[in-house]
Write an enzyme that holds these catalytic residues in place. Structure first.
Site, PDB file in Angstrom:
ATOM      1  N   GLU A  46      -8.585   9.233  45.163  1.00 33.32           N
ATOM      2  CA  GLU A  46      -9.007   8.259  46.169  1.00 33.32           C
ATOM      3  C   GLU A  46     -10.189   7.419  45.715  1.00 33.32           C
ATOM      4  O   GLU A  46     -10.244   6.214  45.993  1.00 33.32           O
ATOM      5  CB  GLU A  46      -9.320   8.949  47.493  1.00 33.32           C
ATOM      6  CG  GLU A  46      -8.081   9.348  48.288  1.00 33.32           C
ATOM      7  CD  GLU A  46      -7.381  10.580  47.747  1.00 33.32           C
ATOM      8  OE1 GLU A  46      -7.954  11.263  46.877  1.00 33.32           O
ATOM      9  OE2 GLU A  46      -6.253  10.867  48.191  1.00 33.32           O
ATOM     10  N   ASP A  76      -8.578  10.090  57.091  1.00 36.06           N
ATOM     11  CA  ASP A  76      -9.431  11.203  56.663  1.00 36.06           C
ATOM     12  C   ASP A  76      -9.691  11.196  55.154  1.00 36.06           C
ATOM     13  O   ASP A  76     -10.745  11.618  54.705  1.00 36.06           O
ATOM     14  CB  ASP A  76      -8.764  12.514  57.067  1.00 36.06           C
ATOM     15  CG  ASP A  76      -8.294  12.481  58.508  1.00 36.06           C
ATOM     16  OD1 ASP A  76      -8.873  13.175  59.341  1.00 36.06           O
ATOM     17  OD2 ASP A  76      -7.333  11.726  58.822  1.00 36.06           O
ATOM     18  N   PHE A  77      -8.717  10.745  54.365  1.00 36.52           N
ATOM     19  CA  PHE A  77      -8.897  10.778  52.911  1.00 36.52           C
ATOM     20  C   PHE A  77      -9.776   9.632  52.419  1.00 36.52           C
ATOM     21  O   PHE A  77     -10.232   9.644  51.275  1.00 36.52           O
ATOM     22  CB  PHE A  77      -7.555  10.790  52.181  1.00 36.52           C
ATOM     23  CG  PHE A  77      -6.666  11.925  52.614  1.00 36.52           C
ATOM     24  CD1 PHE A  77      -7.217  13.136  53.017  1.00 36.52           C
ATOM     25  CD2 PHE A  77      -5.288  11.786  52.651  1.00 36.52           C
ATOM     26  CE1 PHE A  77      -6.420  14.184  53.439  1.00 36.52           C
ATOM     27  CE2 PHE A  77      -4.484  12.829  53.067  1.00 36.52           C
ATOM     28  CZ  PHE A  77      -5.037  14.033  53.467  1.00 36.52           C
ATOM     29  N   HIS A  96      -6.643  15.729  59.386  1.00 36.13           N
ATOM     30  CA  HIS A  96      -5.590  14.705  59.267  1.00 36.13           C
ATOM     31  C   HIS A  96      -5.430  13.915  60.564  1.00 36.13           C
ATOM     32  O   HIS A  96      -4.363  13.352  60.802  1.00 36.13           O
ATOM     33  CB  HIS A  96      -4.235  15.348  58.940  1.00 36.13           C
ATOM     34  CG  HIS A  96      -4.093  15.866  57.546  1.00 36.13           C
ATOM     35  ND1 HIS A  96      -4.725  16.993  57.105  1.00 36.13           N
ATOM     36  CD2 HIS A  96      -3.368  15.414  56.484  1.00 36.13           C
ATOM     37  CE1 HIS A  96      -4.395  17.229  55.834  1.00 36.13           C
ATOM     38  NE2 HIS A  96      -3.581  16.286  55.430  1.00 36.13           N
TER      39      HIS A  96
HETATM   40  C1  LIG Z   1      -7.682  13.939  48.983  1.00 39.60           C
HETATM   41  C2  LIG Z   1      -6.275  14.020  49.420  1.00 39.60           C
HETATM   42  N1  LIG Z   1      -5.417  13.045  49.057  1.00 39.60           N
HETATM   43  C3  LIG Z   1      -4.128  13.091  49.436  1.00 39.60           C
HETATM   44  C4  LIG Z   1      -3.665  14.131  50.179  1.00 39.60           C
HETATM   45  C5  LIG Z   1      -2.211  14.178  50.620  1.00 39.60           C
HETATM   46  N2  LIG Z   1      -1.521  15.228  49.864  1.00 39.60           N
HETATM   47  C6  LIG Z   1      -1.398  16.468  50.360  1.00 39.60           C
HETATM   48  S1  LIG Z   1      -0.688  17.508  49.283  1.00 39.60           S
HETATM   49  C7  LIG Z   1      -0.472  16.295  48.142  1.00 39.60           C
HETATM   50  C8  LIG Z   1       0.174  16.604  46.842  1.00 39.60           C
HETATM   51  C9  LIG Z   1      -0.591  17.636  46.116  1.00 39.60           C
HETATM   52  O1  LIG Z   1       0.053  17.977  44.931  1.00 39.60           O
HETATM   53  P1  LIG Z   1      -0.418  19.263  44.153  1.00 39.60           P
HETATM   54  O2  LIG Z   1      -1.905  19.304  44.068  1.00 39.60           O
HETATM   55  O3  LIG Z   1       0.322  19.306  42.877  1.00 39.60           O
HETATM   56  O4  LIG Z   1      -0.013  20.484  45.090  1.00 39.60           O
HETATM   57  P2  LIG Z   1       1.456  20.851  45.613  1.00 39.60           P
HETATM   58  O5  LIG Z   1       1.661  20.089  46.875  1.00 39.60           O
HETATM   59  O6  LIG Z   1       2.414  20.508  44.563  1.00 39.60           O
HETATM   60  O7  LIG Z   1       1.377  22.304  45.883  1.00 39.60           O
HETATM   61  C10 LIG Z   1      -0.984  15.090  48.607  1.00 39.60           C
HETATM   62  C11 LIG Z   1      -0.975  13.841  47.863  1.00 39.60           C
HETATM   63  C12 LIG Z   1      -4.585  15.112  50.557  1.00 39.60           C
HETATM   64  N3  LIG Z   1      -4.217  16.148  51.323  1.00 39.60           N
HETATM   65  N4  LIG Z   1      -5.862  15.051  50.154  1.00 39.60           N
END
Ligand SMILES: Cc1ncc(C[n+]2csc(CCOP(=O)(O)OP(=O)(O)O)c2C)c(N)n1
Lengths: 322, 330
Positions: free
Chosen positions: A59, A84-85, A128
């Site tokens: 972000e 929130d992000f 969220h």
């Molecule tokens: C700072 C932030 N940006 C975006 C999100 C939205 N988001 C939630 S999970 C995710 C993907 C995360 O991927 P990874 O870290 O590989 O974990 P996985 O979901 O594969 O277990 C995203 C983009 C978030 N929760 N927090």
């Protein structure tokens, strides 16, 4: 006029702007698959991955890259996924985007749009669901828009893109699927103009975003009790249409501001203060309690500022002051 | 399974993984039947990593988790009944119904919380380790995160900090190849996650994250070095996310062949085959799975009948000084 969802109106407005101006590009996570609320569906197919950029989960970089690009002639549209992000990119938004023009003595501008889906939605709990519009309104240099109706969704996005200032565009998640009568969604709105939702004579109800529907519902409930409430959708939080609000309160003599956000130090306080200063009219606010947003539906029901709560507050307020 | 592992230890892993799998499948069904509010992020297919890592933690150790956190809590010995109550938003839930799936925590077992913000757990884990070091307590912190998290600043800041202070943290990257709807390789440059860690002064090891014995073995080695004061380590565990990003996501953007192929490498079945080789009868494993199914069914039954929190709970546990109260409308 045609029937269209809020989110479809934003898609059409963004696509039209991107066709018109090759400097516009969009950056955010998962946009190639349409984004969380399908705001970007089909756009990568039309404009390619260079103009609809699937970013890393970064972000600060998303926001900072947009700032740098905007200073150098591009017109970035940032997608923050959830408001929130944005908190992971506050330095880039508040210390950089908002102030650069001023600090640099006017040498540069930062024409970018930061889209932030905002508000309660599907029991997503405390990280969220927040409504932090007051944070952004507090920051000099930022324009803050918050459409409350499908008809305004596209025009406000188009206006935000055409603005030469950094614009925070707050889009209530619960409004994305809502359908309404929409004119030309690609026609830019005039920023800073409120919209009269419903005329009335006893009380002025001011709201924005998701609370507009609740305020309109409250006016309906109040009408059944013989109270005539005028409902104003502010649409633009900075600049905000104080003239429209003052004119309405001059007729009704009473102002109630309704917001989904925490009541304490919310934007409603600013509106109430200005109206009190300018008119001496009776003013009141209603917002959420100063608690984090709970997950359990039972607790969310106690948290949410809905039509019934607004109506109850309005009736008590009028009873006390009439 | 090349790694040597005793029968009882592998059986324990099998049970842990079966409980995680059953929890995830139950949560998915409850979501689809609209019986629980909100969304759930499921970890089916990834069970071997929490099982193998948490088996190496001592009672005083701690862990941080992610949005996809059910498996970490279960492997750590979390209370499945309390977790289920939390999914339903009821009284008695891990967080009293205030957090939901994405915020499950259990301080009694050193589980500092799932987290709705990607990479937010990393600095928290480092802080937990920092506090332990300050207090002279011999605690290790296991920090779980996904492959997508390595592109956020807190990854760099946390690994660097942990290395500078030689803190007792085991970073565990669960590389399931997907960041929500985007393949992580499309948004990640350079020679990989292990190399990034090494560049920050954190020695890293890669492991087949679907091989519970291998995860257990390597995690054991790494936890021992961390515990001995050798500073942080990173375990990079390769796996695959079987389901969509959330329970609301059908994952239609993925090649079904990719998913089908990944599902043939099932960590539970692999453990079952290895157990067979160690002379464990298929009936014994089936009995474990039916025990677990009964445990979950019971948890759901109780949770669904449990009362919702009293609305007054909205105002509790916000803060001591200046605590909020319901405003009496006037
Ligand atoms: C700072 C932030 N940006 C975006 C999100 C939205 N988001 C939630 S999970 C995710 C993907 C995360 O991927 P990874 O870290 O590989 O974990 P996985 O979901 O594969 O277990 C995203 C983009 C978030 N929760 N927090």
């Amino acid at each position: 006029m045609s029937r269209m969802s809020f989110v479809e109106a934003t898609r059409q407005a963004l696509a039209a702007e991107m066709r018109r101006d090759g400097r516009i590009f969009v950056l955010g996570e998962d946009l190639g698959r349409g984004g969380v609320f399908q705001q970007y569906r089909g756009l990568q197919a039309e404009f390619g991955p260079a103009r609809v950029v699937d970013t890393p989960i970064s972000e600060s970089a998303i926001m900072g890259v947009a700032v740098g690009a905007a200073m150098c002639g591009a017109r970035p549209v940032v997608e923050m996924r959830y408001l929130d992000f944005t908190l992971c990119a506050v330095d880039e938004l508040v210390n950089q985007a908002a102030k650069l023009r001023y600090m640099l003595g006017g040498q540069a501008r930062v024409p970018m749009v930061v889209r932030q889906p905002i508000g309660l939605w599907a029991n997503c709990a405390a990280q969220h669901s927040q409504s932090l519009e007051a944070w952004w309104v507090h920051v000099p240099g930022l324009v803050v828009l918050c459409p409350g109706d499908p008809a305004d969704a596209g025009p406000m996005l188009a206006a935000a893109i055409r603005a030469d200032d950094p614009v925070v565009l707050l889009e209530y998640k619960e409004l994305f699927p809502v359908e309404g009568e929409v004119g030309d969604p690609t026609l830019p709105a005039e920023i800073g103009r409120a919209r009269l939702v419903r005329p009335g004579s006893d009380l002025t109800l001011v709201a924005w975003g998701g609370s507009v529907r609740e305020a309109a519902g409250a006016a309906e409930l109040l009408a059944a009790r013989g109270i005539s409430a005028e409902v104003i959708d502010l649409r633009s939080l900075w600049p905000w249409d104080s003239a429209a609000v003052l004119a309405s309160v001059a007729r009704t003599g009473h102002l109630l501001v309704a917001q989904e956000a925490t009541e304490v130090a919310g934007f409603g306080a600013e509106i109430a203060a200005l109206v009190a200063e300018e008119t001496g009219a009776r003013v009141a606010r209603i917002g959420a309690p100063r608690t984090p947003i709970p997950f359990s539906p039972a607790l969310e029901a106690a948290y949410r500022v809905d039509a019934a709560r607004i109506a109850a507050r309005a009736a008590a307020f009028l009873a006390r002051h009439r | 399974m090349a790694t040597q592992i005793g029968r009882e230890r592998l059986l324990a892993h099998f049970r842990t993984m079966a409980r995680i799998r059953a929890f995830e499948e139950t949560a998915e069904r409850l979501y689809n039947e609209k019986r629980i509010p909100g969304f759930v992020h499921l970890s089916s297919g990834q069970e071997a990593i929490p099982a193998g890592v948490c088996a190496n933690l001592a009672a005083e150790d701690r862990l941080t988790s992610t949005h996809r956190g059910h498996g970490h809590t279960i492997a750590r010995g979390g209370d499945i009944q309390a977790m289920m109550l939390e999914l339903f938003g009821r009284q008695g839930g891990s967080c009293g119904g205030k957090g939901g799936s994405m915020h499950i925590a259990d301080m009694r077992i050193g589980m500092l919380g799932a987290n709705g913000v990607v990479a937010a757990g990393l600095p928290i884990a480092v802080g937990a380790a920092h506090a332990a070091k300050l207090a002279g307590e011999p605690r290790v912190v296991a920090c779980f995160f996904g492959d997508g998290a390595v592109n956020r600043g807190p990854f760099l800041e946390s690994l660097n900090w942990a290395a500078v202070h030689r803190l007792p943290v085991l970073f565990v990257c669960e590389d399931n190849r997907w960041s929500a709807t985007t393949p992580t390789r499309l948004t990640t440059a350079g020679p990989g996650i292990a190399a990034r860690a090494e560049a920050l002064g954190v020695p890293a090891c890669a492991v087949d994250g679907n091989d519970v014995a291998a995860v257990d073995y390597l995690a054991g080695e790494l936890v021992a070095s961390v515990r001995a004061g050798g500073g942080p380590r990173l375990l990079l565990a390769a796996t695959y996310r079987w389901s969509g990003h959330t329970s609301a996501d059908a994952g239609a953007y993925r090649d079904p062949a990719e998913v089908a192929r990944a599902k043939t490498d099932d960590p539970l079945r692999r453990a079952a085959r290895a157990l067979g080789g160690l002379g464990v009868a298929a009936e014994e494993l089936a009995a474990i799975e039916s025990d677990v199914a009964a445990e979950l069914a019971h948890a759901v039954q109780l949770a669904e009948r449990a009362p919702f929190p009293d609305p007054a709970a909205l105002y509790t546990d916000v803060q001591d000084i200046g605590a909020p109260t319901a405003r009496v409308p006037a």
